[in-house]
Design a protein around this motif. Structure first.
Motif, PDB file in Angstrom:
ATOM      1  N   GLY A   1       3.410  17.532  35.089  1.00  0.00           N
ATOM      2  CA  GLY A   1       2.616  17.461  36.307  1.00  0.00           C
ATOM      3  C   GLY A   1       1.364  16.630  36.068  1.00  0.00           C
ATOM      4  N   GLU A   2       0.539  16.513  37.099  1.00  0.00           N
ATOM      5  CA  GLU A   2      -0.640  15.666  37.011  1.00  0.00           C
ATOM      6  C   GLU A   2      -1.668  16.199  36.011  1.00  0.00           C
ATOM      7  OE1 GLU A   2      -1.457  15.676  41.263  1.00  0.00           O
ATOM      8  OE2 GLU A   2      -1.134  13.502  41.294  1.00  0.00           O
ATOM      9  N   ALA A   3      -1.864  17.518  36.000  1.00  0.00           N
ATOM     10  CA  ALA A   3      -2.819  18.088  35.053  1.00  0.00           C
ATOM     11  C   ALA A   3      -2.341  17.895  33.617  1.00  0.00           C
ATOM     12  CB  ALA A   3      -3.026  19.572  35.355  1.00  0.00           C
ATOM     13  N   HIS A   4      -1.043  18.030  33.405  1.00  0.00           N
ATOM     14  CA  HIS A   4      -0.448  17.793  32.086  1.00  0.00           C
ATOM     15  C   HIS A   4      -0.696  16.339  31.659  1.00  0.00           C
ATOM     16  CE1 HIS A   4       3.385  18.098  29.405  1.00  0.00           C
ATOM     17  NE2 HIS A   4       2.323  18.514  28.758  1.00  0.00           N
TER      18      HIS A   4
ATOM     19  N   ARG B   1       7.193  11.191  42.197  1.00  0.00           N
ATOM     20  CA  ARG B   1       6.244  12.306  42.211  1.00  0.00           C
ATOM     21  C   ARG B   1       6.878  13.603  42.692  1.00  0.00           C
ATOM     22  NH1 ARG B   1       1.005  12.068  42.037  1.00  0.00           N
ATOM     23  NH2 ARG B   1       0.845  13.584  43.726  1.00  0.00           N
ATOM     24  N   TYR B   2       8.188  13.684  42.614  1.00  0.00           N
ATOM     25  CA  TYR B   2       8.847  14.866  43.175  1.00  0.00           C
ATOM     26  C   TYR B   2       8.462  16.149  42.423  1.00  0.00           C
ATOM     27  CZ  TYR B   2      12.411  17.529  45.654  1.00  0.00           C
ATOM     28  OH  TYR B   2      13.046  18.436  46.447  1.00  0.00           O
ATOM     29  N   ALA B   3       8.144  16.041  41.133  1.00  0.00           N
ATOM     30  CA  ALA B   3       7.729  17.220  40.371  1.00  0.00           C
ATOM     31  C   ALA B   3       6.480  17.847  40.981  1.00  0.00           C
ATOM     32  CB  ALA B   3       7.476  16.836  38.916  1.00  0.00           C
ATOM     33  N   VAL B   4       5.581  17.004  41.479  1.00  0.00           N
ATOM     34  CA  VAL B   4       4.352  17.494  42.105  1.00  0.00           C
ATOM     35  C   VAL B   4       4.626  17.967  43.524  1.00  0.00           C
ATOM     36  CG1 VAL B   4       2.019  16.843  42.832  1.00  0.00           C
ATOM     37  CG2 VAL B   4       2.960  15.980  40.679  1.00  0.00           C
TER      38      VAL B   4
END
Length: 736
Positions: A495-498, A695-698
């Protein structure tokens, strides 16, 4: 457990140690971000005497969230270990991040622990992601208890939250999730909210008052007894229903008063085998207080009700893919340990957090390091694909904040940090040099958010490869890809934070500055119709010249056909020795692409005719002519831009199916099937262009409130819609 009066703490400033598995408890704290896990760990450490004031050791540093990134972001991003002692037991408290991007750290904590504390905020409740983790623990029979925090919040309602927990976690048996204590409230404040100042033990019917900063026990008043009667009776019935003594229920229903010791013993056994899940309340210590609300009760639950490592079945071990008999938790047994976390310390270099399952780990011993390079190991004719090495163990230490306190040994069931395991990665097995073993790895989520990066400068480029390899070795939920089609370095994250944490670690820990660039997918091109081309490469300006002419026909083939080359030359117009040269030139040009630079695929190229020179023709000349012929054929033909299409398998709660299918449709996706699964979930299968799911994970996490999961796999390349293809070609032309 069960309202015991012991409050003997461990000594502050001394490393918690254990010399036998029976005196160990390994507990992982699980809960959503902001639920109060780290604050609870600090409160437990204070009550146990491991710190001299809330969350601090002798040098004034915090025992958890001391990493610079955690301090800056004000949240946990990595697994941390805080060992404390209580009642003669060493308790390894494993604090895990609550944010979904760091689920790899959570799974490492679950692997290292023997029991779990689920931390639920009374103000926020139970989220879907926490329920999923509960189900995972239930599937493997891990003992669990629930701690309700933030009871001081104005909207907190302990009784209501207990009912919510029973509904969320109890499944078919809500009576397996019941409180052991009820909150004791003080006088209401100006806002009308009555703070929680103590607890009332339902089994002992004792009042435990924390208002002075230290737990004080007393008998309840007459008006308090009726308030707890109903909850006490329900708790007793819940304990008895899980008792291994089948006569106990008959005796209870017959009116016999069951003594508290019998109930406590049965409760502890039910908790240890994962059949009963007690609910407790906890709060951090007030300023100047020595004990936080409920911390004594929680420590007693851990030492009395949670299992020792002796009661846990070790993961499966293999030798070259062949399963071995299960190993017991014996300090004198064969050495089997596992690296559950890898980190880099600025002073001592790489350090590995190791859980010992069998045997005893000692400094300076030589061990065999073995791990799988490609996830779960499957036996093959040549054995599993592994990396192996013999390494000498460095110093062993027990962590406490930034401090590392040396220990002389780590026995079966315990955890310790090991220095200088330079070739060991997270998930690797440590075993005896003369008896190598491999533990079955735990399941890790697949990183599905791509992050394309470039070195910021030439010095960064020189250090990038080493920095990335270290980063990936430390974090198995991160995957590194060197894309041969797009020539991009791609770091796949959760994800973005990761991704943000990965970039910050590259910059601050490894001194590598990178730039994030748009991620590219592997596009292809193909002919939309049959076309002809003539390649003429003639250079004769004195001396040895170059002469090659060839004529080809190009026709499209079905998707996945690749490139076919057919020779139909007659009469020796192109000498036999140069026909492979033409093919080589055609294939080289197809690989380089044409105007947009994407490889040409799914065509049949037929060599029809040509000309050669007895002196000036050569292999290189006919390669060039073949490339020119393909370019000329493309100039007069319709060229389709092909985009990769992935198969998505989305597992989603039934309540979110409509939103997910609508979202997939907006991504040019085609839903090809749905099927019901257990637990009120639906599996949606769809085919979606990869361009649309970067960006589907987000996005799926947002759509499903953190409960959706998906996997993706490449299916095929297919033509991109003409309008979209024109846009991509225009952007490619501007960027060239």
């Amino acid at each position: 457990m069960g309202d015991k009066a012991s409050t003997q703490p461990g000594a502050a400033g001394r490393a918690a140690t254990a010399d036998h598995p029976a005196s160990l408890r390994n507990v992982v704290l699980v809960g959503h971000s902001g639920s109060g896990k780290t604050t609870l760990v600090e409160a437990l450490a204070l009550t146990a005497g491991a710190v001299n004031r809330a969350g601090r050791v002798e040098d004034g540093t915090a025992i958890s969230d001391y990493d610079e990134i955690e301090h800056r972001q004000q949240r946990s991003v990595q697994l941390s270990l805080v060992p404390v002692t209580w009642g003669g037991c060493k308790i390894n408290l494993l604090d895990t991040p609550g944010y979904a991007d760091f689920v790899g750290e959570l799974r490492a904590g679950l692997r290292a622990a023997d029991a779990a504390l689920f931390v639920v905020s009374a103000a926020d409740g139970v989220d879907g992601a926490t329920r999923l983790v509960w189900d995972e623990c239930a599937a493997v029979g891990m003992p669990r208890a629930i701690v309700i925090t933030h009871n001081e919040a104005s909207r907190a309602d302990f009784e209501e939250m207990t009912r919510n927990c029973a509904e969320a976690f109890g499944g078919d048996d809500p009576d397996a999730v019941l409180p052991l204590y009820l909150p004791l409230r003080g006088q209401p404040g100006a806002d009308g909210h009555a703070p929680v100042t103590g607890l009332i033990g339902l089994l002992s019917q004792q009042v435990f008052d924390y208002s002075s900063g230290v737990r004080q026990a007393s008998d309840p008043s007459e008006d308090q007894l009726p308030l707890i009667a109903e909850a006490r009776n329900r708790l007793i019935e819940g304990i008895i229903s899980e008792s291994e003594d089948e006569s106990l229920m008959d005796r209870y229903l017959g009116g016999e008063e069951i003594d508290v010791k019998t109930l406590v013993d049965d409760l502890e056994r039910a908790v240890a085998r994962g059949a009963f899940h007690p609910v407790l309340a906890a709060a951090p210590a007030a300023e100047g207080a020595r004990q936080g609300l409920g911390t004594v009760e929680l420590l007693e639950l851990i030492t009395g009700g949670f299992p020792t490592p002796l009661e846990r079945t070790a993961p499966v071990t293999t030798v070259r893919g062949e399963p071995r008999p299960a190993l017991g938790c014996d300090p004198k047994g064969p050495l089997v340990a596992e690296v559950v976390k890898t980190s880099s310390d600025p002073y001592v270099g790489r350090v590995s957090l190791v859980r010992v399952f069998s045997g005893t780990l000692r400094p300076d011993a030589t061990v065999h390091v073995c791990g799988s390079d490609h996830g779960p190991v499957e036996p093959t004719a040549d054995g599993p694909d592994l990396h192996e090495a013999d390494e000498r163990i460095g110093a062993l230490s027990s962590p406490f904040g930034k401090q590392q306190r040396s220990v002389t040994a780590c026995v079966a069931g315990d955890l310790a940090w090991v220095a200088k395991l330079s070739r060991a990665e997270t998930g690797d097995t440590l075993s005896a040099k003369d008896a190598p073993l491999l533990m079955e790895p735990w399941t890790m989520p697949d990183p599905l958010l791509p992050l394309a990066i470039e070195a910021h400068s030439k010095p960064d480029e020189d250090k990038l490869s080493q920095g990335l390899s270290r980063l990936v070795a430390e974090d198995p939920t991160m995957r590194l890809e060197q894309n041969q089609d797009t020539h991009q370095v791609v770091l796949w994250c959760l994800g973005e934070a990761h991704a943000d944490v990965a970039l910050e670690r590259l910059r601050n820990r490894y001194g590598v500055q990178v730039d994030v660039v748009p991620h590219k997918v592997s596009l292809r091109e193909t002919f939309g119709e049959t076309a002809a081309g003539r390649g003429r490469h003639v250079k004769q300006s004195g001396g040895h010249g170059q002469y090659a002419i060839c004529e080809i026909e190009v026709e499209p083939l079905p998707g996945g056909s690749g490139i076919e080359f057919v020779d139909k030359v007659v009469g020796g117009a192109v000498p036999r020795q140069f026909i492979p040269s033409v093919e080589k030139g055609v294939r080289a040009q197809a690989a380089r692409g044409l105007a947009a630079g994407h490889p040409i695929v799914d065509i049949r190229v037929t060599l029809l005719d040509g000309k050669a020179h007895s002196v000036d023709s050569s292999d290189a000349a006919f390669q060039t002519a073949g490339a020119l012929a393909l370019r000329e054929a493309a100039a007069d033909a319709t060229i389709h831009l092909l985009e990769p299409v992935a198969e998505l398998r989305v597992l989603i709660g039934d309540a979110y199916v409509g939103a997910v299918m609508s979202d997939l449709s907006g991504r040019r996706g085609r839903v090809v099937g749905t099927e019901q699964t257990s637990g009120g979930h639906t599996l949606v299968r769809a085919e979606v262009p990869e361009i649309e799911i970067g960006r589907y994970a987000v996005d799926l996490r947002s759509l499903s409130h953190g409960t959706g999961r998906f996997s993706r796999s490449y299916l095929r390349h297919e033509p991109m819609p003409a309008q979209l293809a024109a846009k991509y070609r225009e952007e490619a032309h501007k960027g060239s």
